[in-house]
Design a protein around this motif. Structure first.
Motif, mmCIF file in Angstrom:
data_model
loop_
_atom_site.group_PDB
_atom_site.id
_atom_site.type_symbol
_atom_site.label_atom_id
_atom_site.label_comp_id
_atom_site.label_asym_id
_atom_site.label_seq_id
_atom_site.Cartn_x
_atom_site.Cartn_y
_atom_site.Cartn_z
ATOM 1 N N PRO A 57 8.220 -14.561 34.313
ATOM 2 C CA PRO A 57 7.936 -15.320 35.531
ATOM 3 C C PRO A 57 6.767 -14.726 36.308
ATOM 4 O O PRO A 57 6.355 -13.585 36.050
ATOM 5 C CB PRO A 57 9.230 -15.210 36.325
ATOM 6 N N PHE B 39 5.460 -10.931 37.132
ATOM 7 C CA PHE B 39 5.994 -9.954 36.179
ATOM 8 C C PHE B 39 5.095 -9.809 34.961
ATOM 9 O O PHE B 39 4.501 -10.790 34.497
ATOM 10 C CB PHE B 39 7.369 -10.386 35.676
ATOM 11 N N GLN C 66 11.450 1.975 38.959
ATOM 12 C CA GLN C 66 12.886 1.867 38.724
ATOM 13 C C GLN C 66 13.166 1.910 37.224
ATOM 14 O O GLN C 66 12.811 1.000 36.487
ATOM 15 C CB GLN C 66 13.396 0.559 39.339
ATOM 16 N N MET C 67 13.723 3.011 36.790
ATOM 17 C CA MET C 67 14.084 3.119 35.383
ATOM 18 C C MET C 67 15.477 2.528 35.223
ATOM 19 O O MET C 67 16.318 2.680 36.101
ATOM 20 C CB MET C 67 14.073 4.592 34.993
ATOM 21 N N PHE C 68 15.710 1.868 34.122
ATOM 22 C CA PHE C 68 17.041 1.318 33.927
ATOM 23 C C PHE C 68 17.436 1.306 32.459
ATOM 24 O O PHE C 68 16.590 1.369 31.569
ATOM 25 C CB PHE C 68 17.132 -0.110 34.491
ATOM 26 N N SER D 291 20.073 -0.931 29.983
ATOM 27 C CA SER D 291 20.945 -2.087 29.929
ATOM 28 C C SER D 291 21.501 -2.215 28.523
ATOM 29 O O SER D 291 20.780 -2.015 27.552
ATOM 30 C CB SER D 291 20.159 -3.331 30.313
ATOM 31 N N ASN E 299 17.562 -13.569 26.974
ATOM 32 C CA ASN E 299 18.383 -13.531 28.190
ATOM 33 C C ASN E 299 18.368 -12.160 28.837
ATOM 34 O O ASN E 299 18.413 -12.045 30.058
ATOM 35 C CB ASN E 299 19.824 -13.939 27.878
ATOM 36 N N LYS F 288 15.264 -12.041 30.755
ATOM 37 C CA LYS F 288 15.405 -12.865 31.960
ATOM 38 C C LYS F 288 16.219 -12.139 33.021
ATOM 39 O O LYS F 288 15.911 -12.181 34.205
ATOM 40 C CB LYS F 288 16.091 -14.193 31.610
ATOM 41 N N SER F 289 17.276 -11.489 32.564
ATOM 42 C CA SER F 289 18.105 -10.734 33.494
ATOM 43 C C SER F 289 17.302 -9.655 34.201
ATOM 44 O O SER F 289 17.448 -9.450 35.395
ATOM 45 C CB SER F 289 19.244 -10.058 32.742
ATOM 46 N N PHE F 290 16.469 -8.970 33.428
ATOM 47 C CA PHE F 290 15.678 -7.898 34.036
ATOM 48 C C PHE F 290 14.768 -8.466 35.113
ATOM 49 O O PHE F 290 14.649 -7.912 36.202
ATOM 50 C CB PHE F 290 14.807 -7.182 32.995
ATOM 51 N N PHE G 163 15.103 -11.080 36.812
ATOM 52 C CA PHE G 163 15.845 -11.508 37.992
ATOM 53 C C PHE G 163 16.282 -10.309 38.832
ATOM 54 O O PHE G 163 16.130 -10.291 40.048
ATOM 55 C CB PHE G 163 17.058 -12.327 37.556
ATOM 56 N N LYS G 164 16.796 -9.308 38.166
ATOM 57 C CA LYS G 164 17.307 -8.153 38.888
ATOM 58 C C LYS G 164 16.222 -7.402 39.634
ATOM 59 O O LYS G 164 16.453 -6.824 40.682
ATOM 60 C CB LYS G 164 17.955 -7.175 37.911
ATOM 61 N N LEU G 165 15.051 -7.382 39.044
ATOM 62 C CA LEU G 165 13.994 -6.564 39.614
ATOM 63 C C LEU G 165 13.024 -7.394 40.425
ATOM 64 O O LEU G 165 11.931 -6.968 40.727
ATOM 65 C CB LEU G 165 13.265 -5.824 38.484
ATOM 66 N N ARG G 166 13.457 -8.612 40.786
ATOM 67 C CA ARG G 166 12.517 -9.527 41.431
ATOM 68 C C ARG G 166 11.989 -9.002 42.748
ATOM 69 O O ARG G 166 10.907 -9.368 43.168
ATOM 70 C CB ARG G 166 13.159 -10.896 41.626
ATOM 71 N N VAL H 43 8.285 -7.355 42.608
ATOM 72 C CA VAL H 43 7.028 -7.994 42.212
ATOM 73 C C VAL H 43 5.919 -7.730 43.225
ATOM 74 O O VAL H 43 6.207 -7.616 44.408
ATOM 75 C CB VAL H 43 7.178 -9.527 42.025
ATOM 76 N N VAL I 105 25.990 -4.512 30.707
ATOM 77 C CA VAL I 105 25.780 -3.628 31.847
ATOM 78 C C VAL I 105 24.304 -3.395 32.065
ATOM 79 O O VAL I 105 23.488 -3.492 31.147
ATOM 80 C CB VAL I 105 26.465 -2.247 31.680
ATOM 81 N N VAL J 279 22.186 -0.535 34.403
ATOM 82 C CA VAL J 279 22.304 0.586 35.321
ATOM 83 C C VAL J 279 20.914 1.119 35.630
ATOM 84 O O VAL J 279 20.138 1.397 34.712
ATOM 85 C CB VAL J 279 23.155 1.727 34.725
ATOM 86 N N GLY J 280 20.589 1.224 36.878
ATOM 87 C CA GLY J 280 19.298 1.763 37.282
ATOM 88 C C GLY J 280 19.429 3.212 37.673
ATOM 89 O O GLY J 280 20.507 3.658 38.071
ATOM 90 N N GLU K 84 13.165 -18.142 37.443
ATOM 91 C CA GLU K 84 13.678 -18.858 36.296
ATOM 92 C C GLU K 84 15.071 -18.395 35.887
ATOM 93 O O GLU K 84 15.394 -18.270 34.721
ATOM 94 C CB GLU K 84 12.723 -18.731 35.113
ATOM 95 N N VAL L 292 22.366 -15.552 34.054
ATOM 96 C CA VAL L 292 21.651 -14.426 34.636
ATOM 97 C C VAL L 292 22.265 -14.036 35.975
ATOM 98 O O VAL L 292 22.510 -12.856 36.251
ATOM 99 C CB VAL L 292 20.152 -14.796 34.793
#
Lengths: 1108, 357
Positions: free
Chosen positions: A759, A762, A781-783, A785, A811, A814-816, A818-821, A824, B7, B9-10, B46, B51
């Motif tokens: 998006p 990003f 931000q390290m993550f 998943s 997906n 996409k999740s990433f 969204f979570k990190l929006r 941006v 999961v 995790v950050g 999106e 999500v």
């Protein structure tokens, strides 16, 4: 008695309630190192005990210091029954053994229990006093620094890059020992954790010994992995690049004696001065810079395999004094004078025939790792990397149960390492396996006309008794001026090296001989310098060189594939898998190619391909970062062709698809800002004329000779033959042609188009830096998943499975986003996917990455301070090393002809090797570039573009840091870290990258390498598998941060999660998980702070004379 | 095909305040997802339902793991499990300890016991606050109560230090603790018009002026219990209504001062004896625990209601009480000036606060 370890237990806090009656705990601590144990007093009735113990002193060998962790156990005292364990802390002493790293470990550590997780914290102080030991027979390698970072660490200069080091150790897995049936899960887990700690300590020590023997003082790009082979054992193996690093400090001269860095521990170096004993056949002593360079006759004349060779003249006594070590088989032994040669390894490739190597290993001797011109590094100082040939990879399928049965396997015998016997042989079987793979990689590289493999990595995938070993890297030519002998292998290509190519495009130029190409490729003249030939696409496993000229931004490209497989056992299973592998690689490659074209890009960096085996399926995942290299021709479009032209319906359909594809390409061009500069266009006629000729020649050239069979795509079956021919017939077409002849193809195209672009705001890539983005801001931000999918329907088709797998990956992305929006504009860097099939019908994908913000406004420009953030100080200093090194090498081209002969021999090697063992049917050769042969793709001839603009881009290396007074900065930093050490917890940043934007790393404190097991028998109560894993991952992060903070650090760079093995049994309400993480603990200071300190040279000045 | 595990995790905690609020409000994951999607989460980046679901799950899990730490907020600052930036820590705590005025009004003055906890579903139904959220709020009250109960030193300060709350929130909690400890009756229908903030203000007045801590600041329970000696001394005020002369004298002083200043003068004059009796009687009965509980209802019945029925304005009320208090000082036979001031100071400000519709 070379070391005294001292530990003090200060206090505990937040302890769990162990006595229900009083709601309190009577805690005491056991401190154990080796076989010595000390205890503190019991601190009664408190959840925040203050022990303030005396200093517990352990007098130990430095060998033990390296192998053993300090083990701290917190217990609850119970008068009437056995004391209950609260939890443990393992502390790796290694960082205290470097002379310049941390001097004390001090801080709060989480108390960890494999069943309950973190239970409170304990404050510990640890110190080491090392005595100098001049025992040359010693087994320890204290002082060798380890870095996970796959580039030359910031603040260091590589005086010599010695080359590849590898080692593995094997032991029985405690989980599979008989005693496991009677001990508690906790005891079993702890035994395993401790064993792995010990094994990785030992492994590190052994690698260190090899490095010392080579004369190095550090390992860069250290990659350690575990193979849980179940019944057949537990393997810990590691590879890395041995270097001699010199610390850069503003004041000190870079011309200090090369021995200063390792001097403190250079115990095996009696001859510290420039005059070393010379080894090899009959080298004249080389005592000073202009070293006479000798044409070594060794290459073809097979030197005695056990000649004690010391490739690195500096810093090493002759190796036969090292009685305790297996003598290294030497080859080539191209020794140069002091300061004379980096990358000595390179001189020594190609020299030994397969037979000799076989002989060496089968006679129970360790093969000299240095025979492999491999580098685990992925980015290099500029000027280092000359040409890149392409990706080389090798895979081999092995049966683990075989190693128990010598009669059935190959002729070598194997035994599991007895843990206690120091003199135990190396676990030969596995060594031999890797040996084979490496040989293959080497010969692939050679076939590409390259003498080195960079960005090299190895991994395994195990399912029951089947094990796939894979290795991959990028064939490359490193600067011949710095490794004169190395380039000699490339016959007839010397002319290319005479005029140095511009760094912005030089690495794209083909290293192989265009008239005798190892595979058909479409060559054109470089769109940059127009002097050399370049391929139409370039795949590599390395990072984008910092000075490469690119257009637009990069993007993350992933190819995903699932293939069903029949359930089988043993040999049949292995055969089935190895038969499937080539098809998978081929399809992954096709997908990558299509996706690359769809984004109108022409090069892939950081390519990593994983193949995972499950009982009934194989998963393939290829990830890379696509980029448009302006030196390479613009990619053609993708054209859809129908097989049945008569059908109107079909044609309509095809036209629709074609339109969608064209739209997507146009959209992507805009999205990634791929606008190749069109500064000057030649008369296309002139240019294309030569191209056509050349192409024809190439197309017409025969498939490589049978003797190159080993390099050929293994599954040279009908289907692929057919394909290649078919495609070749389309050879002159303008675009990449996709045939739509059956539903499969339609599926493929659909899947091609389903990849959603990230998006707005990003970007994503899997390399160190995002091509096209340079102005990072400091937020980060390290993550990690992890997602596991259960396939409910057992009767899935390949297509359905593919779709599921693709959706899973998409997906996740996409999740990433969204979570990190909130971050941006931001970039997900170093996206590292790893797939596994933990059980039948389960697919597991684990991702570790970092999101970094950047300043949107300036992304179009390539700012001058780029080197600052990319590599800060290393820019200029690292340049010095080749320069310095080549200063004494003036006339070297003379021996070129003498070394050619090695080539055919080693290519025969692989075929030979193939017959040796089990995995012989395994697909063993799949050089990506060879695969290209199977696909016809021609260059769009109409558009010859080139750019001069980028060429002239001023590469202004910042001199900012050189003169900045680091000492001040550091003391300031220390002060500040001390201030928050008190009450609140200090912040520890983590990143999988080797740098932190906006900061400067001032000190490397040592490697963090941790292994944890967590188990639960109350899965539901902990929130199911997700809840269980969520808290475990959080706990692992917490323990990493605590260890870093205790070392005095404030960040972990090059962090990676190597393993995440999850085993669940929801019916029994149980779950077990193993996680292995590693990284480099560092101290960084903000650039803004630095600026305040820096006296004269500031960022602003570099800015002003920036890009032109 | 089902997601078995998911999961994220950050290294630094990842949370959205919106989701945190939904969690605190007691929404289930599915309801929260619905709320977020209705709120437009889908338009961003999106996202699709999966999500949002996955993100919500991750955050809910994180919050659940944090909850244990939030129970003793000081631990949150030096725990190692989560890396939480200080401003995030403050938000987490402040929001966790925030409460609904509607809910707290229902439990104010009730015993923070299991019995009350059982009634939470009724309260939930009545106030529209989800049961889960009610439980959290109730447990918070109880937890704070338990911790500060046994501490020395000023109540508000103790709460602020042990729970790292903002000054405002700490004061509110002090009021809640104070009400719970003294079991003030607040649930009667006549008191329904009073908001939590009205009562919290009164509690603040009582804490600052009538407790042991108001005179001696190093006693256990100093801020939670009313000053017994003071309550004893209040009995002496009875003379103001029992002594006929004093009462008349007081009335005339007040009326002189008020004459011509207010429209309600006639009513004030007529009601003076009644009102004065009411206030003094409240004072003299406070030694009785039962009557302490009825303090607010007495204030309303004996003073506020009569005034309201006479249509006094707030200004009238202020004027009247000021003169009523001050005039007592001029009474030459009245000896209990200090006690009178301590008493009337609080009564005055409480009544000012409580005198509204």
């Amino acid at each position: 008695m070379p070391g005294k370890l001292k530990a003090k237990i200060v206090a505990g806090r937040h302890l769990p309630v162990m006595d229900r009656a009083s709601d309190l705990t009577d805690a005491f601590v056991e401190v154990k190192f080796g076989n010595t144990t000390f205890k503190t007093d019991v601190f009664p009735k408190s959840l925040n005990p203050q022990w303030n113990s005396e200093w517990f002193k352990f007098e130990v060998d430095d060998e033990d210091l390296q192998d053993e962790p300090l083990q701290i156990t917190v217990l609850d005292h119970d008068t009437y029954s056995a004391n209950d364990a609260i939890g443990k802390v393992y502390i790796d002493i290694d960082p205290l053994l470097y002379s310049e790293a941390a001097s004390v470990i001090s801080g709060w550590f989480p108390i960890y229990d494999t069943i309950h997780g973190i239970r409170g914290e304990i404050n510990v102080l640890v110190k080491v006093e090392l005595f100098n030991d001049l025992n040359r027979f010693r087994q320890s390698s204290c002082g060798v620094k380890f870095f996970c970072t796959t580039s030359i660490p910031k603040g260091y200069r590589a005086a010599i890059v010695h080359g590849f080091v590898e080692e593995l150790v094997v032991n029985e897995d405690p989980e599979y020992q008989w005693i496991d049936r009677i001990r508690t899960p906790r005891a079993s887990n702890e035994a395993r954790q401790r064993l792995i700690f010990l094994m990785s300590g030992e492994l590190q020590r052994k690698i260190g010994l090899k490095v010392l023997e080579m004369g190095g003082n550090a390992v860069v790009g250290y990659l350690q992995c575990f193979d849980l082979e179940g019944e057949s054992g537990l393997v810990v193996r590691a590879i890395g690049t041995a270097c001699t690093l010199e610390k850069l400090s503003s004041g000190s001269s870079t011309h200090t004696h090369p021995n200063t860095a390792p001097a403190s521990n250079a115990c095996n170096s009696p001859s510290k001065d420039g005059k070393e004993p010379v080894f090899g056949e009959d080298l004249p002593s080389s005592s000073g810079p202009p070293t006479p360079f000798r044409a070594l006759p060794t290459s073809s004349s097979s030197p005695p395999p056990f000649s004690p060779s010391k490739p690195c003249s500096r810093q090493s006594s002759s190796s036969d004094t090292d009685l305790s070590l297996t003598p290294k088989t030497g080859m080539g032994s191209g020794s140069m004078g002091k300061d004379a040669g980096p990358l000595k390894t390179l001189l020594r490739q190609q020299t030994q025939t397969a037979l000799e190597q076989r002989g060496a290993s089968s006679s129970g001797l360790l093969l000299n790792a240095r025979e492999f011109p491999f580098f685990t590094l992925t980015s290099f100082p500029s000027g280092f990397l000359l040409h890149v040939g392409g990706v080389v990879s090798a895979r081999s399928v092995k049966l683990l149960d075989r190693i128990h049965n010598p009669a059935l396997g190959n002729t070598r015998s194997y035994k599991l390492l007895d843990w206690n016997s120091v003199t135990a042989d190396e676990p030969e079987t596995r060594d031999a396996w890797w040996e084979e793979i490496r040989q293959e990689i080497k010969s692939h590289a050679k076939a590409l006309g390259c003498h080195a493999v960079v960005g090299y990595s190895e991994n395994t995938n195990i399912c029951e008794e089947v094990c796939i070993l894979s290795a991959s890297g990028t064939a490359a030519i490193l600067n011949p001026r710095y490794m004169r002998e190395g380039c000699l292998d490339i016959a007839g290509s010397d002319h290319r090296f005479e005029d140095p190519s511009p760094s912005s495009c030089g690495f794209c130029h083909i290293p192989y001989d265009e008239l005798n190409m190892p595979f058909p490729a479409q060559l054109t003249y470089c769109f940059h310098c127009r002097r050399q030939k370049v391929p139409d696409v370039l795949f590599t496993t390395i990072d984008l060189p910092s000075d490469a000229a690119i257009a637009g931004k990069g993007c993350f490209i992933q190819a995903r594939l699932c293939r069903l497989k029949k359930k089988a056992q043993g040999e049949v299973n292995a055969t089935a898998i190895s038969n499937l592998l080539p098809f998978m690689e081929y399809e992954l490659h096709t997908q990558l190619m299509n996706k690359l074209k769809l984004r109108s890009m022409n090069a892939l960096f950081g390519l990593s391909i994983q193949i995972s085996v499950g009982e009934n399926m194989l998963l393939g995942l290829a990830s890379a970062t696509g980029v448009y290299l302006t030196a390479l021709p613009a990619p053609g479009g993708i054209q859809i062709a129908g097989k049945t032209p008569g059908d109107l319906n079909n044609e309509q359909h095809i036209m629709n698809i074609q339109k969608r594809i064209n739209d997507t390409i146009a959209k992507n061009k805009e999205l990634y800002e791929v606008n190749p500069p069109k500064l000057f266009a030649l008369d296309p006629e002139v240019f294309c004329g030569t191209n056509v000729e050349l192409t024809e020649e190439v197309v017409g050239s025969p498939i490589p000779e049978p003797r190159h069979r080993s390099r050929l795509f293994r599954s040279h079956s009908e289907s692929s033959d057919e394909l290649s021919e078919l495609d070749l017939s389309h050879g002159k077409k303008d675009a990449f042609v996709l045939e739509v002849d059956d539903t499969d193809a339609v599926e493929d195209i659909h899947s091609l188009l389903t990849d959603a672009p990230p998006p707005k705001g990003f970007h994503s890539c899997n390399t160190e830096t995002m091509p096209g983005i340079y102005n990072w801001t400091s937020a980060l931000q390290m993550f990690t998943s992890v997602r596991v999918l259960r396939l409910s329907n057992a009767n899935l088709t390949n297509q359905a499975l593919n779709k599921i797998f693709t959706d899973l990956c998409e997906n996740l992305l996409k999740s990433f986003y969204f979570k990190l929006r909130s971050m941006v504009p931001c970039c997900l860097s170093h996206l590292n996917f790893s797939v596994a099939v933990p059980e039948e019908e389960l697919i597991q994908v684990a991702v570790t990455a970092v999101a970094m913000t950047f300043d949107k406004d300036q992304t179009q420009e390539k700012p001058a301070e780029k080197p600052i953030m990319k590599g800060c100080s290393e820019g200029e200093e690292q340049l010095q090393f080749p320069l310095e090194l080549c200063a004494d090498s003036s006339s070297v081209n003379s021996q070129s002809s003498s070394r050619i002969s090695g080539v055919p021999e080693s290519s025969s090697l692989s075929t030979r090797a193939a017959s040796v063992d089990y995995g012989s049917f395994a697909d063993r050769c799949s050089t990506w570039l060879e695969l290209l042969r199977l696909k016809a793709h021609t260059i769009r001839r109409g558009s010859v573009k080139t750019s001069r603009r980028t060429q002239s881009l001023a590469h202004s290396v910042s001199s900012l840091e050189h003169s900045s007074p680091i000492t001040e900065g550091r003391s300031r930093l220390l002060r500040s870290s001390r201030s928050f050490g008190g009450s609140s917890v200090s912040v520890v940043k983590m990143t999988p990258l080797s740098f932190l934007p906006g900061t400067r790393i001032v000190k490397y404190l040592g490697i963090i390498n941790m292994f944890f097991i967590r188990e639960t028998t109350s899965l539901r109560e902990e929130g199911g598998v997700s809840g269980f894993l969520h808290s475990f991952v959080a706990e692992v992060f917490a323990m990493v941060r605590a260890h870093v903070a205790a070392l005095g650090g404030n960040a972990v760079v090059s962090y990676s999660m190597k393993d995440c093995v999850l085993m669940e049994n929801p019916n029994k309400n149980q779950c077990q998980c193993l996680i292995n993480v590693s990284g480099d603990a560092v101290i960084y200071i903000r650039e803004t702070d630095l600026e305040a300190i820096a006296s004269t040279v500031g960022l602003s000045s570099t800015n002003s004379d920036g890009a032109t | 095909m089902a997601v078995e595990l998911d999961v994220f995790v950050g290294n630094t905690i990842i949370m959205s305040e919106e989701v945190y609020q939904l969690w605190l409000d007691g929404y289930t994951v599915n309801d929260a997802v619905k709320v977020r999607m209705d709120g437009g989460a889908l338009d961003e980046f999106e996202a699709n339902a999966d999500v949002v679901q996955s993100d919500t799950m991750d955050q809910y899990r994180t919050f659940q793991m944090c909850e244990r730490l939030l129970h003793s907020p000081t631990k949150l600052a030096n725990q190692l499990l989560f890396q939480i930036p200080p401003h995030r820590q403050a938000t987490l705590i402040e929001r966790y300890y925030a409460f609904d005025d509607g809910f707290v009004r229902e439990v104010l003055g009730k015993k923070l016991s299991k019995g009350t906890k059982k009634d939470l579903d009724d309260i939930s139904a009545k106030t529209g606050v989800m049961l889960k959220s009610c439980r959290r709020q109730f447990d918070n009250f109880k937890r704070v109560f338990k911790v500060v109960e046994e501490l020395k030193g000023p109540l508000v300060e103790n709460i602020r230090q042990h729970f790292l709350l903002s000054d405002k929130l700490a004061r509110d909690y002090a009021a809640i603790v104070f009400f719970a400890n003294n079991r003030f009756e607040t649930g009667k229908r006549k008191l329904q018009y009073l908001t939590f903030q009205d009562l919290a203000f009164c509690a603040g007045q009582l804490i600052n002026n009538w407790t042991v801590g108001a005179v001696d600041n190093m006693v256990e329970d100093m801020d939670v219990d009313l000053d017994k000696e003071f309550l004893q001394e209040l009995k002496e005020l009875k003379v103001l209504i029992t002594d006929k002369d004093l009462l008349d004298q007081h009335k005339s002083l007040v009326c002189t001062a008020l004459r011509g200043k207010t429209k309600a003068f006639n009513e004030m004059e007529a009601n003076f004896k009644n009102l004065s009796r009411g206030l003094v009687n409240i004072a003299t009965k406070l030694t009785n625990t039962k009557d302490v509980r009825d303090f607010f209802i007495d204030l309303v019945e004996k003073f506020i209601e009569p005034c309201r029925s006479d249509r006094w304005t707030a200004a009238d009320m202020k004027l009247y009480l000021t003169h009523y208090t001050n005039s007592a000082h001029i009474l030459d036979t009245f000896k209990h000036q200090v006690v009178w001031d301590r008493y009337m100071g609080v009564i005055k400000s409480c009544i000012f606060k409580m005198y509204h519709d």
